[in-house]
Design a protein around this motif. Sequence first.
Motif, PDB file in Angstrom:
ATOM      1  N   ALA A  35      34.963  13.581  -2.641  1.00  0.00           N
ATOM      2  CA  ALA A  35      34.742  13.109  -3.833  1.00  0.00           C
ATOM      3  C   ALA A  35      33.436  12.687  -4.238  1.00  0.00           C
ATOM      4  O   ALA A  35      33.265  12.751  -5.709  1.00  0.00           O
ATOM      5  N   VAL A  36      32.072  13.561  -3.024  1.00  0.00           N
ATOM      6  CA  VAL A  36      30.931  13.168  -3.895  1.00  0.00           C
ATOM      7  C   VAL A  36      30.768  14.196  -4.582  1.00  0.00           C
ATOM      8  O   VAL A  36      30.177  14.221  -5.913  1.00  0.00           O
ATOM      9  N   SER A  37      31.694  15.607  -4.437  1.00  0.00           N
ATOM     10  CA  SER A  37      31.507  17.198  -5.164  1.00  0.00           C
ATOM     11  C   SER A  37      31.595  16.908  -6.684  1.00  0.00           C
ATOM     12  O   SER A  37      31.143  17.466  -7.683  1.00  0.00           O
ATOM     13  N   VAL A  38      32.589  15.747  -6.763  1.00  0.00           N
ATOM     14  CA  VAL A  38      32.577  15.895  -8.515  1.00  0.00           C
ATOM     15  C   VAL A  38      32.291  14.382  -9.104  1.00  0.00           C
ATOM     16  O   VAL A  38      32.720  14.110  -9.696  1.00  0.00           O
ATOM     17  N   GLY A  45      17.962  10.833  -7.087  1.00  0.00           N
ATOM     18  CA  GLY A  45      18.854  11.455  -6.641  1.00  0.00           C
ATOM     19  C   GLY A  45      20.165  10.739  -5.641  1.00  0.00           C
ATOM     20  O   GLY A  45      20.933  11.185  -4.876  1.00  0.00           O
ATOM     21  N   PHE A  46      20.311   9.270  -6.456  1.00  0.00           N
ATOM     22  CA  PHE A  46      22.106   8.803  -6.308  1.00  0.00           C
ATOM     23  C   PHE A  46      23.137   9.347  -7.255  1.00  0.00           C
ATOM     24  O   PHE A  46      22.463  10.748  -8.149  1.00  0.00           O
ATOM     25  N   TYR A  47      23.842   9.121  -7.319  1.00  0.00           N
ATOM     26  CA  TYR A  47      25.067   9.573  -7.712  1.00  0.00           C
ATOM     27  C   TYR A  47      26.280   8.210  -8.246  1.00  0.00           C
ATOM     28  O   TYR A  47      26.023   7.803  -7.300  1.00  0.00           O
ATOM     29  N   ILE A 248      18.670  17.524   0.509  1.00  0.00           N
ATOM     30  CA  ILE A 248      17.222  17.303   0.701  1.00  0.00           C
ATOM     31  C   ILE A 248      16.293  16.851  -0.693  1.00  0.00           C
ATOM     32  O   ILE A 248      15.197  15.711  -0.409  1.00  0.00           O
ATOM     33  N   TYR A 249      16.210  18.281  -0.837  1.00  0.00           N
ATOM     34  CA  TYR A 249      14.232  18.870  -1.280  1.00  0.00           C
ATOM     35  C   TYR A 249      14.817  18.110  -2.967  1.00  0.00           C
ATOM     36  O   TYR A 249      14.002  18.251  -3.884  1.00  0.00           O
ATOM     37  N   GLN A 250      16.399  18.452  -3.589  1.00  0.00           N
ATOM     38  CA  GLN A 250      16.711  17.947  -4.963  1.00  0.00           C
ATOM     39  C   GLN A 250      17.398  17.155  -4.953  1.00  0.00           C
ATOM     40  O   GLN A 250      17.624  17.198  -6.564  1.00  0.00           O
ATOM     41  N   SER A 251      17.851  16.328  -3.487  1.00  0.00           N
ATOM     42  CA  SER A 251      18.184  15.384  -4.382  1.00  0.00           C
ATOM     43  C   SER A 251      19.544  14.727  -5.436  1.00  0.00           C
ATOM     44  O   SER A 251      20.144  14.502  -6.094  1.00  0.00           O
ATOM     45  N   ASN A 252      19.854  16.310  -4.680  1.00  0.00           N
ATOM     46  CA  ASN A 252      21.529  16.700  -5.642  1.00  0.00           C
ATOM     47  C   ASN A 252      22.677  16.692  -4.504  1.00  0.00           C
ATOM     48  O   ASN A 252      23.275  17.799  -4.264  1.00  0.00           O
TER      49      ASN A 252
END
Length: 285
Positions: A35-38, A45-47, A248-252
Amino acid sequence: MAQARDDAPTPGWLGVVPGAALLLLFLIPFGIMLAVSVAGREPGGFYQWGFDLAGYRRVMSAFVGGILLTSVAIAAGAALIAVALALPFTVLLAGLSRRAQTAILVALLSVLSLSEVIVGFSVSTLLSRTAGVGNLLAWLGLTAEPQSYTPSLFALMTGLTYLSFPYAVLVLYPPVARLDPELGQASRTMGASPLRTFAGVTVPLLRAPILGALILVFVFALGSYLLPQVLGRPEHWTLSVHITDQAIYQSNLPLAAAMAAVLLLATLALVGLALLVARDKGAPA
């Protein structure tokens, strides 16, 4: 009475515990990851929940594909080296006295207690120029001056093999210990050398355990995160390293989840293919 108890069917409720564990520890987290991947990425850094395939489009790029192939190649190489070393070691171990076997198995279990951090920095020190084997080789006159062998692919494979070797031995030990020693004695009686007996008798009898050890070590090495960073060069970084970097570092998080999903599916596909090939080879003609 004992015979009737042995023939009694296994209660169906016994499958509830492993089924619940599979649901809670794998299926639900995997569903959340999908679910997070789409989901759509937002600044900071949020989605946002939705259906956005941007992460999978980046995963299907040539760059990420090359990283995945590198990860698979490194894991497969570590599995082959570890099992190739563990198999003859385990055969020799099974021929020792019970006390010696116990002592060696305890030593292997103690190795498993070492974290990846300790192993990584220990191997890095061992292969360094200032305090490693380079000084020993120079002292023996084999090299003109001390050299550093890390970071390199050799150092990375050394660390992965060191970590994977005990797992391979522990998988192979029970079936090797159950082998009938008279089979090897009969082969040597017929004139076969110890090496030919090992290759022609022992290895075919252990085909299934060898495959199991290969799969276990492959999956273990494929998920390695620290060793590729400590012992390898950037071109040797596995997909696990890049997943952590994106999360963690790219917040993606959507891209990290998409990369993790592809890595998991690729792992399951390779393991399934290996099992299918083994079953086909074991089928009667």
